[in-house]
Design an enzyme around this catalytic site. Structure first.
Site, PDB file in Angstrom:
ATOM      1  N   HIS A  45       0.815  -1.219   0.000  1.00  0.00           N
ATOM      2  CA  HIS A  45       0.000   0.000   0.000  1.00  0.00           C
ATOM      3  C   HIS A  45       0.855   1.278   0.000  1.00  0.00           C
ATOM      4  O   HIS A  45       0.767   2.079  -0.938  1.00  0.00           O
ATOM      5  CB  HIS A  45      -1.000  -0.055   1.154  1.00  0.00           C
ATOM      6  CG  HIS A  45      -1.739   1.223   1.385  1.00  0.00           C
ATOM      7  ND1 HIS A  45      -2.604   1.759   0.459  1.00  0.00           N
ATOM      8  CD2 HIS A  45      -1.718   2.099   2.421  1.00  0.00           C
ATOM      9  CE1 HIS A  45      -3.091   2.901   0.932  1.00  0.00           C
ATOM     10  NE2 HIS A  45      -2.574   3.124   2.110  1.00  0.00           N
ATOM     11  N   HIS A  69       3.223   7.080   5.505  1.00  0.00           N
ATOM     12  CA  HIS A  69       1.979   7.761   5.855  1.00  0.00           C
ATOM     13  C   HIS A  69       1.089   6.990   6.826  1.00  0.00           C
ATOM     14  O   HIS A  69       0.316   7.589   7.547  1.00  0.00           O
ATOM     15  CB  HIS A  69       1.196   8.177   4.600  1.00  0.00           C
ATOM     16  CG  HIS A  69       0.373   7.084   3.986  1.00  0.00           C
ATOM     17  ND1 HIS A  69       0.865   6.224   3.045  1.00  0.00           N
ATOM     18  CD2 HIS A  69      -0.913   6.711   4.202  1.00  0.00           C
ATOM     19  CE1 HIS A  69      -0.089   5.364   2.699  1.00  0.00           C
ATOM     20  NE2 HIS A  69      -1.182   5.637   3.386  1.00  0.00           N
ATOM     21  N   GLU A  73      -0.142   5.870  12.557  1.00  0.00           N
ATOM     22  CA  GLU A  73      -1.489   5.473  12.953  1.00  0.00           C
ATOM     23  C   GLU A  73      -1.575   3.977  13.251  1.00  0.00           C
ATOM     24  O   GLU A  73      -2.262   3.559  14.169  1.00  0.00           O
ATOM     25  CB  GLU A  73      -2.472   5.861  11.827  1.00  0.00           C
ATOM     26  CG  GLU A  73      -3.930   5.721  12.174  1.00  0.00           C
ATOM     27  CD  GLU A  73      -4.437   6.788  13.150  1.00  0.00           C
ATOM     28  OE1 GLU A  73      -3.627   7.584  13.646  1.00  0.00           O
ATOM     29  OE2 GLU A  73      -5.649   6.789  13.410  1.00  0.00           O
ATOM     30  N   ASP A  74      -0.870   3.170  12.476  1.00  0.00           N
ATOM     31  CA  ASP A  74      -1.123   1.723  12.500  1.00  0.00           C
ATOM     32  C   ASP A  74      -0.010   0.854  13.063  1.00  0.00           C
ATOM     33  O   ASP A  74      -0.146  -0.360  13.088  1.00  0.00           O
ATOM     34  CB  ASP A  74      -1.395   1.227  11.064  1.00  0.00           C
ATOM     35  CG  ASP A  74      -2.664   1.842  10.491  1.00  0.00           C
ATOM     36  OD1 ASP A  74      -3.483   2.296  11.290  1.00  0.00           O
ATOM     37  OD2 ASP A  74      -2.808   1.858   9.266  1.00  0.00           O
ATOM     38  N   ASP A 135      -3.338   7.930  -1.543  1.00  0.00           N
ATOM     39  CA  ASP A 135      -3.760   6.928  -0.556  1.00  0.00           C
ATOM     40  C   ASP A 135      -5.179   6.455  -0.888  1.00  0.00           C
ATOM     41  O   ASP A 135      -5.475   5.265  -0.951  1.00  0.00           O
ATOM     42  CB  ASP A 135      -3.714   7.595   0.830  1.00  0.00           C
ATOM     43  CG  ASP A 135      -4.260   6.723   1.944  1.00  0.00           C
ATOM     44  OD1 ASP A 135      -3.791   5.575   2.072  1.00  0.00           O
ATOM     45  OD2 ASP A 135      -5.140   7.197   2.689  1.00  0.00           O
ATOM     46  N   ASP A 256     -19.611  11.988 -27.844  1.00  0.00           N
ATOM     47  CA  ASP A 256     -18.217  11.913 -27.389  1.00  0.00           C
ATOM     48  C   ASP A 256     -17.948  10.650 -26.569  1.00  0.00           C
ATOM     49  O   ASP A 256     -17.144  10.646 -25.669  1.00  0.00           O
ATOM     50  CB  ASP A 256     -17.827  13.164 -26.603  1.00  0.00           C
ATOM     51  CG  ASP A 256     -18.770  13.429 -25.442  1.00  0.00           C
ATOM     52  OD1 ASP A 256     -19.781  12.710 -25.311  1.00  0.00           O
ATOM     53  OD2 ASP A 256     -18.493  14.352 -24.659  1.00  0.00           O
TER      54      ASP A 256
HETATM   55 MN    MN Z   1      -3.041   4.534   3.746  1.00  0.00          MN
END
Ligand code: MN
Length: 567
Positions: A45, A69, A73-74, A135, A256
């Site tokens: 990811h 990133h 948090e994780d 993300d 189109d």
């Molecule tokens: Mn993420």
């Protein structure tokens, strides 16, 4: 050198490549034991997100931020670890992403506005928005692995918040991707209908356009107009669906469905190509769009024309330069990339427009709001509210609460519910216990600890900023403490140049502050140049008195004002 699967790192110097390598290694260690719901290693990811950032031409710090990133948090590593290893700038980017990640959209229209403001306010740096968009892009690509109820919520959030955000930042390609990736989750039946019915139409259109391409290519060559790219471009599913809804679901009527895109070296070549196309085929009136002379509000530039083409079929042509094409696809990311590439040829070429582009992204975001009326109001709220006067904090449920800056957990508690405010004993900000007078910042996740036995204390008035909290605290104090809360009397002394209505203006200040005047005394004759005025007022704290003092000082005719406590 750390081995990573990241590609196209060639434009970074050795130091930058080393930084990216270290960030990759850190992410690999931090996420080592984790998997995505799809079963693939979690590291895939951040790697995808970083690759998108590289391909948008952004700087090495943003690539590192993208790799890291989700770490704060994780994983067991926090922002401090990132700061200590990679420095302030990268920690700042990761912090922004973490905060934006806490916001959850619950499909309520009123919330969209606050949410958009909040994303911008706490992002502060456009690079945070870029990482967040990349993300979300990967999360949408892997959405199938999530439970159905989450799929719907995330797809809705993507199409309501992130796709429009990407569009307004001029990132046309990404915005289209996000729309298309959300579409099957939001409209599964329509999606099935469309894909089943579209296939044949698309095949026919593509065959037809190949034929047209050959003719046009031949004529361009005769005219010595160099072609960089000539390709058929199918309309995006989600935008096709929107158009179909307007035209009674009739695929035959969409001109189109597939357009022919011609990329040529210069602006002159664009107009020359347009002229040639119009010589070959008559244009449909009203269908010639010159977005080169008049770019769309999001910066999109191209020439569009629909002509009566081979077999008398209406066919759309899009003509542009390579530079325009890149900017149409990557928008603000492209501008950002130019800016970081100072002292390069690409930068020198664009330098004159940077002066105008300085605040461009703020203007872009004003345009983002234009769809939703009240553009002026938004622009002023963007400039004033947003960056100075307001903060946006998040409840444990992911809801956004909008407060004046300087607000404390007490203001937050009362903003949620007066019951929570009145029984507040403590607060956690970003999982850490804080004092009740702690000043909240945009993006903070705030949790209030309550106890049934707790009652508001008079000292709260010292740091409660919102009138809602102050009013509630006062009335709670009155009902709990009854006569024990004695208002203090303050004497205000005012010297002013008299005019008709002055006294009314002064008393109005007290009335608005909900303070009772208990006695007044005037010195000097009405209408004379200077008049003295004494007012006795009941207040419950020094802050009340100070607040009124500031307001009084704003009245032009008041030359002097002061107060003393009378006990
Ligand atoms: Mn993420």
């Amino acid at each position: 050198m750390v081995e990573s699967p990241l590609e196209r790192l060639g434009r970074f110097n050795a130091e930058e490549q080393a930084l990216i390598g270290r960030a990759y290694k850190f992410a690999r260690v931090a996420h080592a034991s984790q998997q995505r719901l799809s079963g693939e290693p979690y590291l895939n990811h951040p790697t995808f997100v970083a690759q998108a950032i590289i391909d948008w031409g952004l700087d090495a710090a943003t690539v590192a931020g993208a790799l890291l990133h989700d770490v704060a948090e994780d994983t067991k590593y926090d922002l401090k670890d990132i700061g200590a290893t990679f420095g302030e700038e990268i920690a700042f980017l990761v912090d922004g992403i973490t905060k934006v990640g806490r916001i959850k959209y619950r499909g309520n229209q009123a919330q969209t506005e606050t949410l958009k403001k909040m994303i911008l306010a706490i992002s502060a740096d456009l690079r945070v928005v870029f990482i967040k968009l990349a993300d979300r892009w990967h999360n949408m690509k892997t959405l199938a692995a999530l439970p159905t109820n989450k799929q719907k919520r995330i797809a809705l959030e993507t199409s309501e918040i992130y796709a429009p955000l990407a569009y307004r930042l001029g990132m046309g390609y990404l915005s289209g991707e996000l729309e298309d990736l959300s579409f099957p989750y939001l409209y599964p039946q329509e999606y099935r209908w469309l894909t089943e019915n579209l296939k044949e139409h698309l095949e026919q259109s593509e065959k037809y356009l190949q034929q047209v391409s050959k003719i046009v290519e031949g004529r361009l060559k005769e005219m010595k107009i160099p072609i960089l790219q000539l390709s058929a471009r199918a309309k995006r599913l989600a935008s096709l669906y929107k158009k179909l809804k307007r035209t009674g679901m009739n695929l035959e009527q969409i001109y189109d469905l597939v357009a022919l895109r011609i990329i040529v070296p210069s602006v002159e070549d664009c107009y020359a190509t347009l002229g040639l196309v119009h010589k070959l085929y008559p244009p449909l009136p009203g269908k010639i769009k010159d977005y080169i002379a008049l770019p769309k509000p999001n910066g999109y530039r191209s020439l569009h024309t629909t002509v009566i083409c081979e077999e008398n079929k209406p066919t759309e042509f899009q003509i542009r330069t390579e530079g325009m094409h890149r900017e149409n696809e990557h928008g603000q990311a492209a501008y950002w990339a130019y800016q970081t590439a100072k002292n390069t040829a690409a930068y020198a070429e664009r330098a004159p427009i940077f002066a105008d582009r300085k605040l461009e992204w703020i203007n872009q975001l004003a345009n983002w709001q234009k769809n939703l009326d009240r553009p002026d109001e938004f622009l002023s709220s963007l400039k004033i509210d947003f960056f100075q006067d307001r903060i946006f904090v998040i409840t444990p449920k992911g809801e956004v609460i909008d407060l004046p800056s300087g607000s404390t957990p007490i203001d937050f508690a009362f903003a949620i519910h007066s019951d929570i405010g009145e029984h507040c004993v403590g607060a956690k900000v970003n999982d850490k216990l804080v004092a009740l007078d702690h000043e909240l910042q945009s993006g903070d996740a705030v949790e209030i600890i309550t106890a049934r036995s707790k009652k508001p204390s008079e000292s709260w008035l010292e740091f409660a900023h919102t009138s809602k909290a102050r009013t509630r605290i006062r009335s709670a104090l009155r009902s709990y403490q009854g006569p024990t809360l004695r208002p203090k009397t303050v004497a205000f002394k005012i010297a002013a140049e008299d005019r008709i209505g002055l006294l009314k203006d002064i008393t109005a200040v007290f009335a608005r502050a909900k303070l009772n005047i208990t006695a007044t005394e005037t010195q000097g004759k009405a209408g004379t140049k200077y008049r003295g005025l004494k007012l006795n007022v009941n207040v419950s704290s020094r802050q009340d008195a100070d607040r009124v003092l500031l307001k009084l000082k704003k009245i032009k005719e008041i030359k002097e004002v002061s107060y003393t406590f009378r006990i």
